[in-house]
Design an enzyme around this catalytic site. Sequence first.
Site, mmCIF file in Angstrom:
data_model
loop_
_atom_site.group_PDB
_atom_site.id
_atom_site.type_symbol
_atom_site.label_atom_id
_atom_site.label_comp_id
_atom_site.label_asym_id
_atom_site.label_seq_id
_atom_site.Cartn_x
_atom_site.Cartn_y
_atom_site.Cartn_z
ATOM 1 N N LYS A 9 59.472 23.699 53.825
ATOM 2 C CA LYS A 9 58.781 22.973 54.891
ATOM 3 C C LYS A 9 59.657 21.819 55.400
ATOM 4 O O LYS A 9 60.694 21.499 54.803
ATOM 5 C CB LYS A 9 57.433 22.470 54.345
ATOM 6 C CG LYS A 9 56.457 23.606 53.995
ATOM 7 C CD LYS A 9 55.113 23.051 53.539
ATOM 8 C CE LYS A 9 54.136 24.166 53.202
ATOM 9 N NZ LYS A 9 52.800 23.627 52.825
ATOM 10 N N TYR A 49 48.758 29.477 60.001
ATOM 11 C CA TYR A 49 47.726 28.809 59.205
ATOM 12 C C TYR A 49 46.313 29.116 59.718
ATOM 13 O O TYR A 49 45.387 28.347 59.438
ATOM 14 C CB TYR A 49 47.982 27.307 59.174
ATOM 15 C CG TYR A 49 49.058 26.885 58.184
ATOM 16 C CD1 TYR A 49 48.995 27.285 56.849
ATOM 17 C CD2 TYR A 49 50.126 26.078 58.575
ATOM 18 C CE1 TYR A 49 49.974 26.899 55.934
ATOM 19 C CE2 TYR A 49 51.099 25.673 57.668
ATOM 20 C CZ TYR A 49 51.010 26.097 56.342
ATOM 21 O OH TYR A 49 51.974 25.696 55.434
ATOM 22 N N THR A 91 49.018 24.037 44.704
ATOM 23 C CA THR A 91 49.049 23.515 46.082
ATOM 24 C C THR A 91 49.176 21.996 46.098
ATOM 25 O O THR A 91 49.977 21.445 46.857
ATOM 26 C CB THR A 91 47.747 23.934 46.811
ATOM 27 O OG1 THR A 91 47.693 25.358 46.836
ATOM 28 C CG2 THR A 91 47.702 23.386 48.230
ATOM 29 N N ASN A 112 54.135 19.177 50.563
ATOM 30 C CA ASN A 112 54.338 19.880 49.295
ATOM 31 C C ASN A 112 55.490 20.874 49.314
ATOM 32 O O ASN A 112 55.535 21.825 48.539
ATOM 33 C CB ASN A 112 53.028 20.502 48.806
ATOM 34 C CG ASN A 112 52.492 21.560 49.744
ATOM 35 O OD1 ASN A 112 53.125 21.893 50.746
ATOM 36 N ND2 ASN A 112 51.332 22.108 49.411
ATOM 37 N N HIS A 115 56.147 26.792 51.347
ATOM 38 C CA HIS A 115 55.073 27.754 51.577
ATOM 39 C C HIS A 115 55.457 29.074 50.928
ATOM 40 O O HIS A 115 56.623 29.463 50.952
ATOM 41 C CB HIS A 115 54.863 27.988 53.083
ATOM 42 C CG HIS A 115 53.945 29.155 53.331
ATOM 43 N ND1 HIS A 115 52.577 29.032 53.298
ATOM 44 C CD2 HIS A 115 54.209 30.480 53.514
ATOM 45 C CE1 HIS A 115 52.028 30.228 53.484
ATOM 46 N NE2 HIS A 115 52.997 31.120 53.626
ATOM 47 N N GLU A 126 52.750 37.500 57.389
ATOM 48 C CA GLU A 126 53.634 36.355 57.632
ATOM 49 C C GLU A 126 55.075 36.802 57.909
ATOM 50 O O GLU A 126 55.752 36.225 58.772
ATOM 51 C CB GLU A 126 53.558 35.390 56.435
ATOM 52 C CG GLU A 126 52.174 34.739 56.360
ATOM 53 C CD GLU A 126 51.890 34.024 55.047
ATOM 54 O OE1 GLU A 126 52.776 33.975 54.158
ATOM 55 O OE2 GLU A 126 50.757 33.498 54.900
HETATM 56 P P1 DAT Z 1 49.200 26.937 49.608
HETATM 57 O O1 DAT Z 1 50.249 26.291 50.480
HETATM 58 O O2 DAT Z 1 49.404 26.601 48.144
HETATM 59 O O3 DAT Z 1 49.041 28.409 49.864
HETATM 60 P P2 DAT Z 1 46.700 26.586 51.063
HETATM 61 O O4 DAT Z 1 46.984 27.889 51.728
HETATM 62 O O5 DAT Z 1 45.360 26.398 50.434
HETATM 63 O O6 DAT Z 1 47.802 26.229 49.963
HETATM 64 O O7 DAT Z 1 46.866 25.402 52.124
HETATM 65 C C1 DAT Z 1 47.938 25.431 53.050
HETATM 66 C C2 DAT Z 1 48.535 24.055 53.137
HETATM 67 O O8 DAT Z 1 47.570 23.153 53.665
HETATM 68 C C3 DAT Z 1 48.947 23.438 51.793
HETATM 69 O O9 DAT Z 1 50.231 23.852 51.386
HETATM 70 C C4 DAT Z 1 48.879 21.972 52.087
HETATM 71 C C5 DAT Z 1 47.743 21.856 53.080
HETATM 72 N N1 DAT Z 1 46.487 21.497 52.395
HETATM 73 C C6 DAT Z 1 45.754 22.276 51.578
HETATM 74 N N2 DAT Z 1 44.670 21.641 51.134
HETATM 75 C C7 DAT Z 1 44.707 20.404 51.703
HETATM 76 C C8 DAT Z 1 43.884 19.253 51.648
HETATM 77 N N3 DAT Z 1 42.767 19.235 50.923
HETATM 78 N N4 DAT Z 1 44.265 18.161 52.365
HETATM 79 C C9 DAT Z 1 45.382 18.170 53.104
HETATM 80 N N5 DAT Z 1 46.211 19.222 53.206
HETATM 81 C C10 DAT Z 1 45.885 20.314 52.506
HETATM 82 MG MG MG Z 2 48.256 29.461 51.446
#
Ligand code: DAT
Ligand code: MG
Length: 148
Positions: A9, A49, A91, A112, A115, A126
Amino acid sequence: MEKTFLMVKPDGVQRNVIGEIVARFEKKGYHLVGAKLMQIPTELAEQHYGEHKERPFFGELVDFITSGPVFAMVWEGENVILTARQMMGATNPKDAAPGTIRGDFAVTVGKNMIHGSDSAESAEREIGLFFKEEELVTYEKTMNNWVN
Ligand code: DAT
Ligand code: MG
């Protein structure tokens, strides 16, 4: 062979750890079949997303992922989808184990570092969003015989 979509990222690009992240997957024994540094257009970010469209952080997420270049990759290997997720860590970096990418490099969920596709269906979707067929390379490494 199984493929997954991984992406350093904008925070990872800015912090100069593309190489360290790529090195982890190379050393593990996975096979890189596509990669590019790119600026994600807003529309692509919203598509990528899409599953989070209704979440309160969706706007921030799209702003962040389009805030600078990302390093998009396709990796191939046995169980690569699940194992790459394990190598990334939870995550939220506060829950990510030391030794994982998020555990070692990140502090907050909004930044974080990486991805990774979470299932075979999202990997296919994707990879299709980010790469054209002709951008994925088929090649052999003799080392593969020492991995599999
Ligand atoms: P991952 O990236 O582990 O697949 P995800 O698909 O649940 O996680 O979420 C996508 C991204 O969105 C994640 O990398 C960071 C952001 N995100 C997730 N939960 C969040 C939250 N509660 N507050 C802010 N950003 C968040
Ligand atoms: Mg995800």
